[in-house]
Design an enzyme around this catalytic site. Structure first.
Site, mmCIF file in Angstrom:
data_model
loop_
_atom_site.group_PDB
_atom_site.id
_atom_site.type_symbol
_atom_site.label_atom_id
_atom_site.label_comp_id
_atom_site.label_asym_id
_atom_site.label_seq_id
_atom_site.Cartn_x
_atom_site.Cartn_y
_atom_site.Cartn_z
ATOM 1 C CB ALA A 1 -7.537 38.298 -7.009
ATOM 2 N NE ARG B 1 5.720 36.263 -1.507
ATOM 3 C CZ ARG B 1 5.461 37.369 -0.817
ATOM 4 N NH1 ARG B 1 6.322 37.785 0.103
ATOM 5 N NH2 ARG B 1 4.363 38.063 -1.032
ATOM 6 C CD GLU C 1 3.283 47.679 0.936
ATOM 7 O OE1 GLU C 1 3.487 46.458 1.013
ATOM 8 O OE2 GLU C 1 2.501 48.267 1.706
ATOM 9 N NE ARG D 1 -17.092 -26.268 14.151
ATOM 10 C CZ ARG D 1 -17.112 -25.783 15.377
ATOM 11 N NH1 ARG D 1 -16.991 -24.475 15.576
ATOM 12 N NH2 ARG D 1 -17.262 -26.574 16.407
HETATM 13 C C1 UD1 Z 1 0.109 43.640 1.960
HETATM 14 C C2 UD1 Z 1 0.206 45.156 2.197
HETATM 15 C C3 UD1 Z 1 1.225 45.382 3.317
HETATM 16 C C4 UD1 Z 1 0.809 44.640 4.555
HETATM 17 C C5 UD1 Z 1 0.563 43.159 4.271
HETATM 18 C C6 UD1 Z 1 -0.093 42.510 5.462
HETATM 19 C C7 UD1 Z 1 -0.204 46.277 0.068
HETATM 20 C C8 UD1 Z 1 0.429 46.948 -1.088
HETATM 21 N N1 UD1 Z 1 0.634 45.810 1.001
HETATM 22 O O1 UD1 Z 1 1.359 43.208 1.500
HETATM 23 O O2 UD1 Z 1 1.316 46.781 3.609
HETATM 24 O O3 UD1 Z 1 1.794 44.791 5.557
HETATM 25 O O4 UD1 Z 1 -0.323 42.994 3.144
HETATM 26 O O5 UD1 Z 1 -0.181 41.127 5.318
HETATM 27 O O6 UD1 Z 1 -1.414 46.207 0.138
HETATM 28 N N2 UD1 Z 1 -4.295 40.475 -3.838
HETATM 29 C C9 UD1 Z 1 -5.263 40.549 -4.805
HETATM 30 N N3 UD1 Z 1 -4.970 41.081 -6.024
HETATM 31 C C10 UD1 Z 1 -3.741 41.572 -6.311
HETATM 32 C C11 UD1 Z 1 -2.745 41.501 -5.316
HETATM 33 C C12 UD1 Z 1 -3.055 40.965 -4.093
HETATM 34 O O7 UD1 Z 1 -6.405 40.130 -4.596
HETATM 35 O O8 UD1 Z 1 -3.557 42.061 -7.434
HETATM 36 C C13 UD1 Z 1 -4.636 39.896 -2.531
HETATM 37 C C14 UD1 Z 1 -3.827 38.671 -2.194
HETATM 38 O O9 UD1 Z 1 -4.525 37.505 -2.574
HETATM 39 C C15 UD1 Z 1 -3.690 38.750 -0.688
HETATM 40 C C16 UD1 Z 1 -3.830 40.218 -0.377
HETATM 41 O O10 UD1 Z 1 -4.347 40.825 -1.527
HETATM 42 O O11 UD1 Z 1 -4.724 38.043 -0.028
HETATM 43 C C17 UD1 Z 1 -2.491 40.842 -0.013
HETATM 44 O O12 UD1 Z 1 -1.613 40.713 -1.109
HETATM 45 P P1 UD1 Z 1 -0.086 40.307 -0.882
HETATM 46 O O13 UD1 Z 1 0.553 40.255 -2.214
HETATM 47 O O14 UD1 Z 1 -0.004 39.128 -0.005
HETATM 48 O O15 UD1 Z 1 0.425 41.615 -0.141
HETATM 49 P P2 UD1 Z 1 1.649 41.754 0.841
HETATM 50 O O16 UD1 Z 1 2.891 41.904 0.054
HETATM 51 O O17 UD1 Z 1 1.608 40.722 1.875
#
Ligand code: UD1
Ligand code: CA
Length: 467
Positions: free
Chosen positions: A10, A15, A154, A439
């Site tokens: 979601a 980025r 994190e 032709r």
């Molecule tokens: C997350 C992990 C981190 C890990 C990394 C690995 C958390 C807090 N952190 O960080 O420890 O090292 O993944 O790649 O979990 N998403 C939702 N709803 C939200 C937020 C995010 O569905 O409200 C989904 C995003 O679409 C994504 C996934 O969750 O597919 C991870 O979210 P993202 O924001 O990319 O987390 P990272 O900061 O990468």
């Protein structure tokens, strides 16, 4: 024991700087979220719930009925995202795999191995981890003295000592399902990003005396989380290596794997040689001992054994055994070649079926055509298939010969063995065995060449400005 999966998809993916929803970005021709769903389903998860956000219709349209969906209206963090599945899964007993939709390289066999460890150790949670030389951006896995996982911190919340830890959280986990939803109730958003972190429940488990295991993968590719285009390009490279490696081990020669782009869901027979710059897209099946490339771009097509495709584009087409295509041919959808056909340079085919042994060797357009066996279509032949409104069919019988620079104005039938003389514009059917000539007849004027040249010269001298 029941096995379920939750795929987090979601997040907006700011980025990526894209209008396309993050998890729909493709890696080797397949959206990231589809890679992840396939991995959890291959690891025997009975139910898969995908958490989608606003603008996620694309995910639902793409994945269709093979998963269940839950909407996360506001993206308040990964913990909040998992919480949205409570109504669907909260009452189930069993184990739940949680995967991020942006980790396209996670492998089914790794998820299976993690599930095994999880079940045999009786842990409440098991985290898939990896050890990175440059762990920045990922959550760090903090281990207790007994080797179990203490907590996940994190990146943005790390102390300098924690930041120096190289073991990272890949974002893939197994949970005791009931404990997962119970612990999520306790997660707060008191952190650097003001989000409800799924990772906080690891510390919550630990505090309540539950065991959390870490399962460390040695395949670092699996751990890559795609947050921006730099990581997307890296994921593409790693996936490409993985796919090429499998084909190499299966007996396909790839001259330069770094410059050969084979998508997922492609089959290639042994002893086929692939030359650099080739792109082989999903849905393509290539037989044995073929020569593909250099620079073949083949999509969703079937190519028989010992066929050749060089410097050409082939889309939704079929190429029979031992046929050759290219250099510089364009096979558009619906091109079907029998065996031993030849399609040469600068030939375009579209919705054209050619039976065995037929040839279109140079500079022709054959569209909306049914061509029999052993037909020769000369240089520069055009099927005139479109009147600005309608498409019409050209039918050419077995063993017919169509001379160079012929226009076949469709709808038209050229009978078996018929012969169409070069330069003709054919508007009427040609019966089998007949010769057609359509032709202007040629006139030679004796000695006229000098006369016409001197006339032209005089005209030039009178009119051209001096320079
Ligand atoms: C997350 C992990 C981190 C890990 C990394 C690995 C958390 C807090 N952190 O960080 O420890 O090292 O993944 O790649 O979990 N998403 C939702 N709803 C939200 C937020 C995010 O569905 O409200 C989904 C995003 O679409 C994504 C996934 O969750 O597919 C991870 O979210 P993202 O924001 O990319 O987390 P990272 O900061 O990468
Ligand atoms: Ca991520």
């Amino acid at each position: 024991m029941k096995q379920m999966a939750i795929v987090l998809a979601a997040g907006q993916g700011k980025r990526m700087k894209s209008k396309l929803y993050k998890v729909m970005h493709a890696v080797c021709g397949k959206p990231m979220v589809e890679h992840v769903v396939e991995a959890v389903q291959a690891a025997a998860c009975d139910r898969t719930v995908v958490i989608v956000g606003h603008g996620a219709e694309a995910v639902q349209t793409h994945l269709g009925g093979k998963v269940e969906y839950v909407m996360q209206e506001q993206q308040l963090g990964t913990g909040h995202a998992v919480m949205q599945a409570r109504e669907l899964l909260g009452q189930e007993d069993g184990v739940t795999v949680v995967v991020c939709g942006d980790t396209p390289l996670v492998k089914p066999e790794t998820i299976t191995a993690m599930l095994e460890l999880h079940k045999s150790s009786g842990a409440a949670a098991t985290v898939l981890t990896a050890s990175f030389d440059q762990p920045a951006g990922y959550g760090r896995v903090i281990r207790a003295e007994d080797g179990t996982v203490q907590c996940i911190v994190e990146d943005k919340d790390c102390t300098p000592e924690q930041a120096a830890v190289r073991e990272i959280n890949t974002g893939t986990y197994c949970f005791d399902n009931r404990k997962l939803f119970a612990a999520l109730e306790q997660v707060t958003n008191d952190n650097a990003q003001g989000e409800y972190y799924l990772t906080d429940i690891i510390g919550i488990f630990k505090q309540s005396g539950d065991v959390v295991q870490g399962y460390c993968t040695t395949d670092l590719a699996e751990a890559i989380g795609v947050n921006d285009r730099v990581a997307l390009a890296e994921a593409e490279r790693l996936m490409r290596n993985r796919i090429n490696h499998e084909h190499l081990l299966a007996g396909v020669s790839i001259i330069d794997p770094a410059n050969t782009y084979i998508e997922n869901n492609v089959q290639i027979g042994s002893d086929t040689i692939i030359y650099p710059g080739s792109i082989i897209r999903r849905g393509t099946i290539i037989g044995e001992a073929c020569i593909i490339g250099p620079q073949a771009d083949i999509a969703n097509s079937t190519i028989g054994d010992r066929a050749t495709v060089k410097y050409s584009t082939v889309n939704e087409s079929v190429i029979g055994e031992e046929s050759t295509v290219g250099p510089y041919a364009n096979l558009r959808p619906g091109s079907v070649l029998g065996r031993h056909c030849k399609i040469g340079d600068f030939v375009e085919l579209k919705n054209a079926v050619l039976d065995d042994g037929s040839k279109v060797s140079h500079l022709s357009y054959v569209g909306d055509a049914r061509v029999g066996k052993e037909v020769n279509i000369g240089c520069g032949v055009v099927t005139v298939n479109y009147d600005g409104f309608n498409k019409a069919l050209t039918e050419i019988g077995d063993h017919a010969f169509v001379g160079s620079n012929v226009n076949l104005v469709a709808p038209i039938k050229i009978g078996d063995g018929a012969y169409v003389v070069a330069g003709s514009t054919v508007t009427k059917d040609v019966p089998a065995g007949d010769m057609a000539i359509a032709r202007e007849r040629q006139v030679n004027k004796a000695g006229y060449a000098e006369k016409i040249k001197s006339k032209a010269k005089a005209k030039k001298n009178n009119s051209s400005p001096k320079n």
